[in-house]
Design a protein around this motif. Structure first.
Motif: not given
Length: 645
Positions: A499-513
């Protein structure tokens, strides 16, 4: 007969003199036009037109003179005549300007028809795409309207007052009130306004007297648009191209604009110098600073511009030097005029444009800057800040929500007036956040090719999806003004989400295992395939575990450590080369070698079995007597890991 000849001679002589006189007038008007002296040019062109002389060139220049002098009603009449009388060979820009003037007059339906023709002629134009997209831009403007309460600026003159900037407790602004110059040149790259900088309330909140700013800053030529550093000790401002106190013209005879910098020492502005990326051949003007004061934004018509003027940025290095100017791109800039940038403390870029869909003339627009990216929507700030005429030089204090802008709207005091405002409701910008990452098997760490990554909102509705590539990577965007679930799924695996909450538009890395769905794995299944392992190969006539095989076997070991009840049978195989009996022995040694390696790494021997099958279970056609390549034979030299329980 002689009398008639004499009369004809006199008539031709008079006509010749008239034509010569008209040509002289037109040449004089052309000189004024080329010099951006639009008001004198208008007077001369109109005199020629009133005498019945016309041409496409005259109408184009007269229309442009009215247009750039912000006399849109007159410009509209001339452009209409131009397109009616000389339609063939008229460039698309005149359709655009005609449509612009119609909007300034409130003729939106007619403007839309003209813009449709403009789009037909030049469909690749950014402006055509903006206006003719499936959107109701007037409804969008109306949605953003009503968020400002407009007030009066008590210090306007009957001339031009514009370009306010914050300074201490007051304002610095630009005006030609001392020269009385009535020609409007502020939107073109000219320099004949003879503007000066003035200050009001700059030293005391109780003292409202307007005075000229900085004896060393103002000259007898042109100073305009300014911005100060937070400490008030550094000033960037626009000035004529000067050398030894005299204006310098380019090869076209135009006096260009440049940005200058000044430092305040002991209350005196000194060290006045032009910035190194100024040019003699094009204009650079209208500076503003980023919140951290590491980037200077400005407007220019330098080479590489999309239109008549674009907005650029340049880095201010820690040692006081400057980087290379960078165009902000065609999300911001169009083929028309983008100018007068202003960046707030919250990294909102405001600017004026007549290329983006607006109400007419120059409108004020805003977009959010995030990580030096301009990926959000460009919003028209709406009424009452924007009007059918020119609205420009917008500034706002994000803390107090108070600000100022200039306009030449009707019922003003002078040619251009400064207006104060209070923002009662903030603009809502799109927040586009790039999400990237990799999907892997949790046990083996092997990348999962073809996994699906979805964006799901808080109402469990799917908004977007992406498929992982050959490297297991995905790329997707989310609306960071809202909370979102990002979910990874693949057949045979338990889904995983974050779950990603309200935030700024800075790029984010989300890896899944992802974990294997154990229900799908049963007796006889090959764990190597379930874990998507590379095949465990052996060298020809060898049974020792190769280094590349060790990496894959370690993944099997990790799975056995995670599931203590898991038992495996290692089955090893050979190619068809050699004697059958020997190959059976060799495969048994390979199975035993693999088991021994796993036991040496901590796996109990009672959880492992090993059996060799020689060349009895080939995976390809390469049996006895069949000629095959080395690579084809190696495919048969392998080990598998079959689940026992």
């Amino acid at each position: 007969m002689i009398k008639r000849f004499f009369l004809l001679t006199v008539l031709f002589s008079v006509l010749g003199n008239v034509i010569i006189a008209q040509d002289r007038l037109i040449n004089k008007a052309d000189e004024k036009y080329q010099d951006y002296s639009f008001s004198p040019a208008i007077d001369i062109y109109k005199r020629v037109l009133d005498k019945g002389y016309t041409s496409a060139d005259l109408l184009m220049k007269l229309g442009n003179s009215y247009y750039f002098n912000a006399e849109y009603k007159e410009a509209s009449d001339i452009y209409k005549r131009l397109l009616n009388e000389y339609k063939e060979g008229i460039g698309p820009e005149y359709y655009f300007r005609y449509a612009q003037t119609l909007r300034s007059l409130g003729e939106y339906d007619m403007s839309k028809d003209v813009m449709a023709e403009f789009s037909r002629i030049t469909s690749a134009d950014v402006r055509a795409n903006l206006y003719m997209a499936e959107r109701d831009y007037l409804a969008e403007i109306e949605k953003n309207s009503g968020r400002y309460e407009i007030g009066k600026f008590a210090f306007n003159s009957r001339y031009s007052d514009f370009a306010p900037s914050f300074y201490g407790q007051g304002l610095i602004f630009s005006s030609d009130r001392d020269t009385g110059n009535l020609a409007r040149y502020r939107h073109t790259w000219n320099s004949k306004d003879f503007l000066d900088l003035y200050k009001v309330n700059a030293d005391s909140v109780s003292e409202n007297k307007v005075v000229k700013f900085g004896d060393n800053i103002n000259t007898r030529y042109h100073e305009s648009t300014s911005v100060f550093t937070k400490d008030g000790n550094t000033l960037y401002f626009t000035r004529n191209n000067l050398f030894d106190g005299k204006t310098v013209k380019d090869e076209k005879g135009v006096v260009r604009l440049k940005i200058f910098k000044a430092i305040k020492e002991n209350g005196i502005w000194t060290q006045i110098e032009e910035l190194p990326f100024n040019s003699e051949s094009y204009s650079i003007a209208h500076p503003t600073l980023s919140p951290d004061e590491k980037i200077l934004y400005f407007a220019s018509d330098m080479p590489g511009s999309y239109g008549e003027s674009d907005i650029f940025k340049v880095a201010i290095n820690s040692d006081g030097t400057y980087g290379t100017p960078v165009n902000l791109g065609n999300i911001i800039n169009t083929e028309a005029r983008e100018t007068f940038p202003y960046v707030t403390s919250e990294n909102v870029l405001y600017f004026s444009s007549d290329g983006h869909p607006g109400l007419g003339g120059l409108d004020i627009f805003a977009t959010k800057i995030s990580n030096s990216q301009y990926i959000g929507t460009v919003l028209n700030v709406g009424k009452p800040v924007n009007s059918e005429l020119d609205d420009f030089t917008f500034i706002i204090n994000e803390e107090t929500r108070n600000g100022y802008f200039a306009s030449n709207r009707e019922n003003g005091v002078g040619q251009d007036d400064i207006y104060s405002f209070v923002e009662t409701k903030k603009l809502e910008f799109d927040c586009i956040k790039p999400i990237t990452g990799t999907v892997r098997d949790k046990i083996s760490n092997q990348v999962l090719v073809g996994a699906t990554v979805k964006v799901i909102d808080e109402n469990n509705e799917e908004l977007a999806s992406s498929i992982t590539d050959s490297n297991g990577n995905y790329s997707i965007t989310i609306d960071c003004n809202k909370g979102n679930f990002v979910r990874a799924t693949m057949q045979g695996y338990v889904p995983s989400e974050e779950y990603l909450n309200i935030s700024d538009s800075k790029p984010l890395i989300v890896d899944f295992y992802l974990e294997r769905d154990t229900v799908t794995a049963g007796y006889g299944d090959d764990l190597a395939k379930l874990l998507q392992l590379s095949t465990i190969y052996f060298d020809f006539d060898r049974f020792n575990v190769r280094p590349d095989a060790e990496i894959e076997i370690q993944k099997v070991i990790a799975a056995m450590e995670k599931y203590p009840s898991l038992k495996l049978k290692v089955t090893s195989h050979t190619d068809s080369q050699g004697v059958d009996a020997y190959n059976l022995w060799l495969s048994q040694k390979r199975a035993e070698s693999t088991v021994a390696y796993m036991v040496s790494k901590g796996i109990a021997s009672d959880r492992l079995q090993g059996e060799g099958f020689g060349e009895t279970r080939l995976v390809n056609r390469c049996g006895n007597g069949i000629k095959c390549s080395k690579a084809e034979h190696q495919m048969n030299r392998r080990s598998e890991f079959l689940i026992l329980e």
